[in-house]
Design a protein around this motif. Sequence first.
Motif, PDB file in Angstrom:
ATOM      1  N   THR A 395     -10.628  -5.877  10.197  1.00 17.23           N
ATOM      2  CA  THR A 395      -9.383  -5.227   9.768  1.00 17.23           C
ATOM      3  C   THR A 395      -9.454  -4.936   8.275  1.00 17.23           C
ATOM      4  O   THR A 395      -9.133  -3.830   7.818  1.00 17.23           O
ATOM      5  CB  THR A 395      -8.178  -6.151  10.062  1.00 17.23           C
ATOM      6  N   ARG A 396      -9.906  -5.929   7.510  1.00 17.28           N
ATOM      7  CA  ARG A 396      -9.992  -5.745   6.068  1.00 17.28           C
ATOM      8  C   ARG A 396     -11.070  -4.735   5.682  1.00 17.28           C
ATOM      9  O   ARG A 396     -10.939  -4.000   4.706  1.00 17.28           O
ATOM     10  CB  ARG A 396     -10.263  -7.083   5.379  1.00 17.28           C
ATOM     11  N   ASP A 399      -9.637  -1.366   6.209  1.00 19.05           N
ATOM     12  CA  ASP A 399      -8.701  -1.078   5.106  1.00 19.05           C
ATOM     13  C   ASP A 399      -9.466  -0.628   3.860  1.00 19.05           C
ATOM     14  O   ASP A 399      -9.110   0.355   3.215  1.00 19.05           O
ATOM     15  CB  ASP A 399      -7.890  -2.327   4.728  1.00 19.05           C
ATOM     16  N   LYS A 402     -11.103   2.785   4.367  1.00 15.25           N
ATOM     17  CA  LYS A 402     -10.071   3.829   4.426  1.00 15.25           C
ATOM     18  C   LYS A 402      -9.495   4.086   3.026  1.00 15.25           C
ATOM     19  O   LYS A 402      -9.157   5.221   2.683  1.00 15.25           O
ATOM     20  CB  LYS A 402      -8.956   3.389   5.391  1.00 15.25           C
ATOM     21  N   MET A 403      -9.411   3.029   2.233  1.00 18.98           N
ATOM     22  CA  MET A 403      -8.833   3.170   0.888  1.00 18.98           C
ATOM     23  C   MET A 403      -9.561   4.240   0.071  1.00 18.98           C
ATOM     24  O   MET A 403      -8.940   4.996  -0.675  1.00 18.98           O
ATOM     25  CB  MET A 403      -8.899   1.814   0.168  1.00 18.98           C
ATOM     26  N   ILE A 425      -3.156   5.778   8.179  1.00 19.80           N
ATOM     27  CA  ILE A 425      -3.320   4.700   7.200  1.00 19.80           C
ATOM     28  C   ILE A 425      -2.763   3.393   7.758  1.00 19.80           C
ATOM     29  O   ILE A 425      -1.570   3.323   8.070  1.00 19.80           O
ATOM     30  CB  ILE A 425      -2.585   5.036   5.870  1.00 19.80           C
ATOM     31  N   PRO A 426      -3.613   2.365   7.914  1.00 17.28           N
ATOM     32  CA  PRO A 426      -3.097   1.091   8.444  1.00 17.28           C
ATOM     33  C   PRO A 426      -1.977   0.558   7.553  1.00 17.28           C
ATOM     34  O   PRO A 426      -2.040   0.692   6.321  1.00 17.28           O
ATOM     35  CB  PRO A 426      -4.311   0.164   8.392  1.00 17.28           C
ATOM     36  N   SER A 428      -1.296  -2.408   6.781  1.00 20.28           N
ATOM     37  CA  SER A 428      -1.763  -3.452   5.865  1.00 20.28           C
ATOM     38  C   SER A 428      -2.327  -2.841   4.584  1.00 20.28           C
ATOM     39  O   SER A 428      -2.169  -3.389   3.500  1.00 20.28           O
ATOM     40  CB  SER A 428      -2.827  -4.305   6.553  1.00 20.28           C
ATOM     41  N   LEU A 429      -2.964  -1.689   4.716  1.00 22.79           N
ATOM     42  CA  LEU A 429      -3.505  -1.020   3.530  1.00 22.79           C
ATOM     43  C   LEU A 429      -2.381  -0.403   2.709  1.00 22.79           C
ATOM     44  O   LEU A 429      -2.316  -0.548   1.486  1.00 22.79           O
ATOM     45  CB  LEU A 429      -4.521   0.057   3.945  1.00 22.79           C
ATOM     46  N   GLN A 430      -1.458   0.279   3.411  1.00 23.36           N
ATOM     47  CA  GLN A 430      -0.377   0.951   2.701  1.00 23.36           C
ATOM     48  C   GLN A 430       0.434  -0.059   1.878  1.00 23.36           C
ATOM     49  O   GLN A 430       0.781   0.201   0.724  1.00 23.36           O
ATOM     50  CB  GLN A 430       0.537   1.685   3.696  1.00 23.36           C
ATOM     51  N   LYS A 432      -0.553  -2.812   0.525  1.00 22.37           N
ATOM     52  CA  LYS A 432      -1.292  -3.206  -0.679  1.00 22.37           C
ATOM     53  C   LYS A 432      -1.240  -2.098  -1.724  1.00 22.37           C
ATOM     54  O   LYS A 432      -1.029  -2.339  -2.914  1.00 22.37           O
ATOM     55  CB  LYS A 432      -2.762  -3.463  -0.324  1.00 22.37           C
TER      56      LYS A 432
END
Lengths: 519, 236
Positions: A395-396, A399, A402-403, A425-426, A428-430, A432
């Motif tokens: 998952t990380r 992220d 994708k970032m 955009i996941p 969890s990423l958004q 952050k």
Amino acid sequence: MKKSSDKINSIVIVGGGSAGWITACILAKKFDCSDQANRLQITVVESPDIPIVGVGEGTWPTMRRTLEAIGVSENDFIRNCQATFKQGTQFFDWKNNSQNSRYFNLFSSIFDPSDFNLAPYWMMSGAKEGLSYADAVSAQGYACENFLAPKRITSKAFEAHQSYAYHLDAGRFSEFLKDHAIKNLGVNLTLANVVDAQTCEEGYLTAVVTREGSNISGDFFIDCTGFKSLLIGEKLGVNFNELGDILPNDRAVTMQVPYQDPNQEIACVTKSTAREAGWIWDIGLQTRRGVGYVYSSSFLTDDQAEQTLRSYVGLEADNLSARVIPMKVGRREKFWHKNCLAIGLSAAFIEPLEASAIFLIEAAANMVSDIFPASRSAMSLSADMFNQSFDFRWTRTIDFIKMHYVLSQRSDTDYWLAARELSGIPDSLQAKLDLWEQRPISKYDFSDINEPFPFESYQYVLYGMGRVPKDLPATMYTKANMANERFQQVKRARELICDGLPKHRELINQVCQFGFQSI
Amino acid sequence: MSNYQPLDKSKHQELKIKPIHPCVLAKEKGVIPIGLRETVTACAEYPVVFVKDDSTGQFRLVVLVGLRPNQSLFYSSDGWLGKHIPKSARSSPIALTQIASDEHSLIVCVDTDSKMLSKVDGRSLFDDNGAQSDFLNELIADAEDLYADHQLVKPFCDLLLEQNLLSPFSLNVEAEDGSNLELKGLYSIDEAKLNQLDKDMLIKLRDQGALPFVYAMLFSMARIDSLLKRYNEQSR
Ligand SMILES: Cc1cc2nc3c(=O)[nH]c(=O)nc-3n(C[C@H](O)[C@H](O)[C@H](O)COP(=O)(O)OP(=O)(O)OC[C@H]3O[C@@H](n4cnc5c(N)ncnc54)[C@H](O)[C@@H]3O)c2cc1C
């Protein structure tokens, strides 16, 4: 009383690519299989007919520890695998498509940012004067620009002046590890094509069936069959979740470009150049470069991609052939099911930006070797733990990859516009990214020990892409004097370190001719 | 700089060698390479350690003649201040080199840039009939001896590495004048590991003739104090 069959006495690894052999080496070393008295047997079953994927040339500094731990000499590794040193990644044209958009994601900074974070001070001073984040905190960008090696021939094996990983030839790397596993670590090899597997009533694997006729039985099975996922996918039917809506790149076209001149400088970073519908990797080995265009088939045909790659390489590409590799992008719902564990492409794959695959293979092999169940009754707890951990790591990783796209301001093609569409955009990423609009990245954003990418990598990428919080209240960052002193020290360190470093090519020649000492 | 050319009667017939300070090579050298057998004499006066060669990373056996990089406490314009002049510090324009294509044959070379060469004064390399002079024969014999002794270093070092008997160390001492003298990147015998060595390994060291040199290196560590004393005297 426990049945004796409950004990795990034999491990069968199916597949002899990087995943199969890294895993075999780590487990065999851990369990001391070269000792005849040891009852734990490890067998690798490798198809004599199906080639390995043959790409995957960029690694992370974890590889140094892995090689040292499995007991290979750094000299032998470098000589046999065409290996060169890697000090990070340099990104071109990712920020926008103007000529001067480039930045580094480096492996080492002079000061540890979790000790004293220089980033906010850089934002308030250096950044405003055009100093890049990488140059403000590290000497490695300068070293890379000048083709300098990360260490000297007088440094001991695996020791670094500046942290480093390797670039390597994937085919030779598998052969090298295979040789070591069989000769020195007591791993057995069976050359055969697996066509099926047998299971017991409870759904555990008991043996693999080969086309050559023999069954190879075992107590624990590791599926390293690449994109095929023979055991965990085809046999056990564990679902594969595609990730195309987050990361659309699903193909790569690659080429091997020999150096024209044997003394040509060798880049000490992976270069990553953004293009219309993806990006091109460029990795310098000893006698050739490996280049490849990773792209999305929804936006580009194979022919177009090959043309772009050829024009990137230039005249040197004229007589070279290109190979297209379809990529299955996604991950298994579970990586460990019953007594079958998937490692490598069979487990999950996302596009190779930031070279995450091999280091997750190392991590998986290390983890399973540490929590390896002694008997079947302890299996499901270990499996749960492993699945949870790798669910988090992937998952990380997703992220983080994708970032890179989300931060881009490119708008020259539909591909780049689509890459930033909110639906992909996941959350969890958004979350952050929203946070990092407000304050600098903090070490507390990465407090999980399973975090795959370090705090520093996020800083290099985010700040390299020019994303800094809009206003930083100076009242919260009161150590400007100390920070300035450190910035000066970085500058001095850069001169001091880089003065004594040889050219990358020179060091490779010295290693091939003389070699590092072990002390 | 030096420029070694194969010694050739037709080209070098007229060369003579001037008598010159015998340790001119060693002016600003803090470490001087020695051969293995030389260790036995050298250990009485100098610390004998290994250092890594800058351009190959390979170990060289050396004596320490200073306590800082490039510092020589033994060189003076009147001559060498120690009893034993390390052989490779005695200047000679004659040396042996390996032929790249064949590691077993050696050729005699002359350093044509050497300040010791002259066409007017000094002792001749060749006599009037073009035959090698006795003087040249002596120089060649010295060069052969030096070469052979240096060749013994690698097998000795490999044996120590194999037995894990070498350890890196830094030298850090404070002089009377308050200055801190530091040398990094030195390697020596690890006494603790030597004492733990199992019997078979110890016998192997003995049978290979390595033990005297191992102990010579260990004893020579006491010479660090002599260096410091010398430094203090010279800086008073
Ligand atoms: C374009 C591209 C670029 C990449 N770049 C990087 C990078 O820079 N850095 C990085 O870390 N990773 C990278 N990767 C990922 C990396 O290549 C892989 O993670 C790594 O090589 C491991 O592959 P593997 O061993 O799982 O599979 P493979 O290499 O495909 O090996 C599969 C093995 O299974 C065997 N096999 C298959 N079927 C059978 C059967 N029926 N019976 C017996 N044996 C069988 C095959 O013979 C083979 O030995 C990249 C991947 C791609 C596609």
